[in-house]
Enzyme design. Structure first.
Site, short mmCIF file in Angstrom:
data_model
loop_
_atom_site.label_atom_id
_atom_site.label_comp_id
_atom_site.label_asym_id
_atom_site.label_seq_id
_atom_site.Cartn_x
_atom_site.Cartn_y
_atom_site.Cartn_z
CD GLU A 303 0.35 -0.82 3.18
OE1 GLU A 303 0.97 -0.66 4.23
OE2 GLU A 303 0.28 -1.92 2.61
CG ASP A 345 19.34 22.16 -34.56
OD1 ASP A 345 20.18 21.77 -35.40
OD2 ASP A 345 18.71 23.22 -34.67
CG ASP A 610 16.36 26.08 -28.70
OD1 ASP A 610 16.18 25.78 -29.90
OD2 ASP A 610 17.32 26.78 -28.32
CG ASP A 614 13.23 21.98 -32.22
OD1 ASP A 614 13.58 21.21 -33.12
OD2 ASP A 614 13.88 22.98 -31.87
CG ASN A 678 5.29 -12.81 4.40
OD1 ASN A 678 6.02 -13.76 4.68
ND2 ASN A 678 5.62 -11.55 4.64
CG ASN A 703 1.80 -4.18 5.68
OD1 ASN A 703 2.48 -4.70 4.82
ND2 ASN A 703 1.05 -3.12 5.46
CG ASP A 707 4.92 -0.61 4.62
OD1 ASP A 707 5.56 -1.23 3.75
OD2 ASP A 707 3.68 -0.61 4.69
#
Length: 876
Positions: A303, A345, A610, A614, A678, A703, A707
Site C-alpha cells: 500500500e 539540433d 528549443d 521542434d 507471506n 506490515n 514499511d
C-alpha cells in the site's frame, strides 16, 4: 453590448462575474471592445489588474490548481484495500471488540500518516520546481510592456505576441504583422492559419473567427498585439476542459504499476476468500476469520507503493534540479534514464550558439559591402522572429558603421518553415521600394532569375547556378553556415504576399560561424559510455552539418536529407533512420517522422530542441528535452527542461534518472516478492494449523513496521552498473522475480512452522510470536540482499536505510517483552532457544536468498534478449 450575468459593481467597471465573457466578442470592433472592457491601448494599470484578478481569479483552466494538503491526506484513505480494513474495524466496533478495532484503526491511521508525510514532502518539492518554469507573457501595464506570469492576466490586458509565443488567453487582435497561428490543440486542424485584426460574424464557428486568438494555441510566425477578452475557465479551452475529466493517459510505466497492483489485488482477494472458506469449514470463529482475511488482504498489499514511487521520483527531481535539470513531468525521470538515442539540433547544443557574421560575399565570392547593408536592412526591420542570425547581422552592421536610418519599412513576409526565407519590404533613401529576402540558400536561389554584380544584372543561367552552388558547397564544407540574399525592386502596395518572392536578383552570401562547443566531445563520450548514441537532426544544409558531425566524431559519411525522408515510406524510413547518424535540411514534420521511426525500431528516444519547429518532435519523443530560454511552445511541449544548454547537464540527468528508476524498482521487486511469499505461507498455514497463524492485528503491525525502512529506499545508494546501462520496465520480469523469491520465502516460512510444531511444540501464542519475529526479520534482512545485484557485502546501503532497519529489528526483538504492549498484541516472551532458532532461520534464509539471487541474475543475463523500447509517453 451587455455582459452575461452579474451587475455593474462600479460605473467604470464592466459587468462581470467569475466565469463570463462578452457575448460574441469577436463580432465587435476592437475600439468598442476596448471601451466595454474599460481598457486602452496603453493597457491596464497595476491597480486595475489587481482588482480584476481578485474578482475573476487566476488565469487557469483548473478550478483549483494549487497543491492542497487536505486533499492529499484524504487520498491516503481512498485505497479500496484501506477501505476494506476500515470496514473490518467498523465490524469490530459493532461486535464490541474494542481493542481489535482500536489497533486496526491506529495502524491504518499510522500507515496513512506515513504515506501522507512522504507524499506531502514530495509534492511540495515538485511544486517548487515547477514554479521555476512558470510561463510568462509580455503584457502592457501602465504603458510599459513587461513580462508577468500568465496566471495574472485579466480581461482588458494588452498582450504582445511573437513567433513561438503560447497564447495565454482568449482575445481579439488589435494589430498584427504576417501573423500565422497553429490551432491544432483546440480545433484539430493541423495546418497553421492566418490571423488579422477585423470583425468576424457573431455566428462564426471557432475556426472561422480569424480576428481571434485562443488560449492553448501558439504563434508560428509574425507578431500581434491582443486585447484579452476572456481568461481561465471562461475561455474556449476552459469550456472544453470543464466538460472533460482532466486525466491524461499515463505512461506504460505508470500503467504497468497500476495493472500489476490490480493483479495483486485480484490474487489477494481470491486467497482471502479461500482462507475464509477454509476457516468456516474448520468451524473457526467467523468474526476472527473475517478480520484475519481482511488483514491478510490489506497487510500483504504494497500500500505504500504510490507514496514510495512519488517520494523516489521527487527525490530524483530534487537531485536533478541541483544539477540544472528541471522535471516538468515526473514520469519522464524513468524515461530519461531509459533512453538509448538522443536526437538534437547542432546549434547551441553541439556548437557554441554564439553566432557571428564572418563575411558577406557577393555572387562572385568576394567581400561585398552592399550585401552587408541589405542584410542589415532585412535583419533590423524584421519583427516576426527573434534569432541569433539577425542579431549577428545587426551587430556587424553597427560595427561597420553602416547607417540604415534612411530606410523605412513598408511590410514584411514572415519566415516560415516551408519557404525557409524572410522578406522585408522597405523604401530606401533614393525612394525606391525594394523587397529584400534572406534565407536558406536553396530557398533563395529558387526564387532568383538573375544575379547582381557591380551594380549590374545578368541572367542566372545554368552555368552561373553551378558556379554559385559550388561556392555555397565549398563554404559550407569549411564550416560556415551560409544564407542567401536576394532583392527585387517593386511598386508600393497596400498588402504584400509571397508572390513578390519571384523573379528576384541573387545578391550574395552571408557566412556565419558557430564553432563546436568546448567540452562537447567529452560529453558525447560520456553519453556513449552510458549507452546513449547521439543523432543530429538539423534544418541546416548537409555540408556544414556533416562538417560539424565529423569534427565531433559523429559519423558523417552518409547524411540523410529532407528529400531522402520525403521519398521514403514508413518502412524505408525505419531502415534509413537505423543506419543514419546525421539528418540535414529537415523540416518540422520530418523531425517527427524520424523520431517515430526510431521508436518503432525498438529504441527509447530523447529529443532536444528549443525552437518553434521542434514542438512536434518534442511531443512524440519518449522524452522531450528543452532549455530554460526556449520559446514558450517548445518549453511547454517538453518533459525535461535544462537550465543550461549543455550535454554534460543532460548526461548527469540521464544518470540521475537511472538512479531514480533503480530505487523505484527496488521497492517494487522486494515488496511484491516478500508479500507474495507471506500470502502463500498464510494460505498454506490455514490448511494444517488448528488456529490462525497470526492474528489480524499482528499482520497489520508486521506490515506497518516493515514499511518504515522501505520509505528510506527512495534515497538509497545505487550500484554503478545500474547507471551505466539503460533501465526498462518489464512486468514479466517483476512477475518472475516475485515467483522465485516469494516462493523461496515460503519455503523458509514452512521450515519455521515445522520447527515450531515439531521441535518446540509451541502453543498458539508462542507460535504467533516467534513467526511474527521471523517474518519481520526476514523482510528487513532481505532488503539488503535484494537491493543489489552484487554480493550484499559489496554494496553499501544508505545510512538512513541501514539505521531505520536496525531500529525496527531492535523493536521486533523487544516487543514480546514489552509488558502491556505485548499483551495488547497477544505476544509472549520467547525462550533463549527460540530466539537462537529464529536468528538461525533468518540467517539461513538470507544466505539462500543471496545464492538464489546470483543464480537468478546469471541466468537472466544469459536468457535476456535486447531490451524492448521504452513505452510511449503521456500524450498531452
Amino acid at each position: 453590448m451587455q455582459w452575461q450575468g452579474g451587475s455593474y459593481a462600479h460605473p467604470l467597471e464592466p459587468k462581470m462575474n467569475d466565469a463570463t465573457t462578452i457575448a460574441s466578442f469577436w463580432a465587435h470592433p476592437a475600439s468598442q471592445l476596448l471601451a466595454e472592457l474599460n481598457s486602452r491601448n496603453s493597457g491596464l494599470s497595476d491597480n486595475e489588474a489587481r482588482e480584476r484578478i481578485a474578482r475573476f481569479g487566476a488565469n487557469s483552466i483548473k478550478a483549483d490548481s494549487a497543491f492542497h494538503w487536505a486533499r492529499l491526506l484524504l487520498h491516503q484513505f481512498a485505497s479500496p484495500l484501506v477501505l476494506i480494513l476500515i470496514v473490518g474495524a467498523t465490524i469490530s466496533l459493532f461486535l464490541r471488540e474494542w481493542i481489535e478495532a482500536a489497533i486496526i484503526l491506529a495502524i491504518v491511521i499510522g500507515s496513512a500518516l506515513l504515506g501522507f508525510i512522504q507524499e506531502y514532502q514530495a509534492s511540495r518539492a515538485i511544486e517548487e520546481l515547477r514554479a521555476k518554469l512558470a510561463l510568462n507573457a509580455k503584457v502592457v501595464r501602465d504603458g510599459v510592456a513587461r513580462l508577468i506570469p500568465v496566471e495574472q492576466i485579466v480581461p482588458g490586458d494588452i498582450v504582445e505576441l511573437s513567433a513561438g509565443s503560447l497564447i495565454p488567453a482568449d482575445g481579439v487582435i488589435l494589430r498584427s504583422d504576417s501573423l500565422v497561428v497553429t490551432e491544432a490543440a483546440l480545433t484539430g486542424e493541423s495546418f497553421p492559419v492566418e490571423k488579422a485584426a477585423g470583425v468576424s460574424p457573431a455566428e462564426a464557428a471557432l475556426a472561422a473567427r480569424t480576428n481571434c486568438l485562443f488560449l492553448g494555441t501558439s504563434v508560428v510566425s509574425g507578431t500581434a498585439t491582443m486585447l484579452v477578452a476572456a481568461t481561465g475557465t471562461a475561455t474556449s479551452l476552459g469550456g472544453i476542459a470543464g466538460r472533460l475529466e482532466d486525466h491524461p493517459p499515463g505512461t506504460e510505466f505508470s500503467q504497468g504499476l497500476s495493472d500489476f497492483g490490480y493483479l495483486l489485488l485480484r490474487l489477494m482477494l481470491v486467497v482471502a476468500a479461500a482462507v475464509v472458506a477454509i476457516n468456516i469449514a474448520f468451524d473457526r470463529p467467523l468474526v476472527e476469520s473475517l478480520l484475519f482475511a481482511v488483514a491478510l488482504a490489506v497487510g500483504l498489499s504494497p500500500e505504500l507503493l504510490p507514496a514510495i514511487v512519488s517520494v523516489t521520483l521527487a527525490a530524483g527531481a530534487r537531485t536533478m534540479a541541483q544539477h540544472g535539470v528541471i522535471v516538468r513531468q515526473l514520469e519522464a525521470i524513468e524515461n530519461l534514464g531509459s533512453i538509448d538515442i538522443l536526437c538534437t539540433d547542432k546549434t547551441g547544443t553541439l556548437t557554441e550558439g554564439v553566432v557571428s557574421l564572418s563575411a558577406a560575399l557577393g555572387p562572385d565570392g568576394n567581400p561585398d559591402h552592399d550585401a552587408v547593408r541589405l542584410a542589415g536592412v532585412n535583419a533590423t526591420l524584421q519583427t516576426g522572429l527573434d534569432n541569433v542570425l539577425d542579431t549577428a547581422v545587426s551587430h556587424s552592421v553597427r560595427a561597420a558603421g553602416i547607417d540604415l536610418g534612411g530606410w523605412r519599412k513598408l511590410g514584411e513576409i514572415a519566415y516560415d518553415f516551408e519557404r525557409r526565407r524572410l522578406t522585408v519590404i522597405a523604401r530606401g533613401v533614393d525612394g525606391q521600394v525594394s523587397a529584400i529576402t534572406k534565407g536558406a540558400f536553396a530557398s533563395i536561389i529558387e526564387c532568383c532569375t538573375s544575379i547582381g554584380l557591380n551594380d549590374k544584372q545578368r541572367p542566372l543561367d545554368d552555368g552561373e547556378r553551378r558556379r554559385i552552388q559550388a561556392l555555397f558547397e565549398r563554404k559550407s564544407e569549411e564550416g560556415f553556415r551560409v544564407l542567401g540574399l536576394a532583392t527585387r525592386a517593386i511598386e508600393e502596395q497596400p498588402n504584400y504576399g509571397s508572390d513578390i518572392e519571384t523573379g528576384m536578383t541573387f545578391t550574395g552570401f552571408l557566412l556565419f560561424l558557430d564553432p563546436p562547443k568546448r567540452g562537447v566531445m567529452e560529453a558525447l563520450k560520456g553519453l556513449n559510455r552510458l549507452g546513449v548514441s547521439v543523432r543530429i537532426i538539423s534544418g541546416d544544409n548537409r555540408y556544414i552539418t556533416a562538417h560539424i558531425g565529423n569534427i565531433l566524431g559523429i559519423d558523417g559519411r552518409f547524411v540523410a536529407t529532407g528529400a531522402d525522408i520525403a521519398r521514403a515510406d514508413d518502412a524505408e524510413l525505419g531502415e534509413l533512420a537505423a543506419r543514419t547518424s546525421i539528418f540535414a535540411e529537415i523540416d518540422p514534420q520530418q523531425k517527427e517522422r524520424i523520431i517515430r521511426a526510431l521508436k518503432q525500431g525498438g529504441h527509447a528516444v530523447g529529443y532536444m530542441g528549443d525552437g518553434i519547429n521542434d514542438a512536434p518532435a518534442l511531443r512524440v519523443a519518449d522524452v522531450g528535452i528543452s532549455v530554460d530560454h526556449a520559446v514558450d511552445v517548445a518549453r511547454e511541449s517538453a518533459d525535461i527542461v535544462l537550465l543550461r544548454r549543455d550535454l554534460n547537464v543532460l548526461r548527469r540527468g540521464v544518470e540521475d534518472g537511472r538512479r531514480t528508476f533503480a530505487n523505484t524498482m527496488k521497492y517494487i521487486l522486494i515488496t511484491t516478492s516478500a508479500n507474495f511469499g507471506n500470502m502463500i505461507s498464510m494460505a498454506l498455514a490455514t490448511l494444517f494449523l488448528p488456529f490462525l497463524p497470526l492474528l489480524a492485528k499482528q499482520i497489520l503491525l508486521n506490515n506497518f513496521l516493515s514499511d518504515l525502512p522501505s520509505a528510506a529506499i527512495a534515497g538509497d545508494a545505487v550500484d554503478p552498473e545500474h547507471v551505466h546501462e539503460a533501465q526498462r520496465w518489464h512486468i514479466a520480469d517483476v512477475k518472475r522475480f516475485m515467483l522465485v523469491f516469494g516462493l523461496l520465502s515460503t519455503v523458509f516460512d514452512l521450515l519455521t512452522f515445522a520447527v515450531l510444531i515439531l521441535l518446540f511444540r509451541a502453543d498458539e501464542t508462542t507460535f504467533r510470536t516467534m513467526w511474527f519475529l521471523v517474518s519481520l526479520l526476514t523482510e528487513l534482512g532481505v532488503v539488503f540482499v535484494l537491493r543489489t545485484r552484487r554480493s550484499w557485502l559489496r554494496s553499501a546501503p544508505s545510512p538512513l536505510l541501514l539505521w531505520t532497519s536496525v531500529a525496527t529489528a531492535a523493536a521486533a526483538f523487544a516487543l514480546p517483552y514489552a509488558g502491556a504492549i505485548a499483551g495488547i498484541f497477544s505476544f509472549t516472551p520467547l525462550s533463549t532457544g527460540m530466539l537462537a532458532a529464529s536468528i538461525a532461520i533468518v540467517a539461513c534464509y538470507l544466505v539462500a536468498t543471496e545464492t538464489a539471487k546470483q543464480i537468478y541474475f546469471r541466468s537472466k543475463r544469459t536468457k535476456d534478449q535486447p531490451a524492448s523500447r521504452l513505452p510511449k509517453r503521456t500524450a498531452r
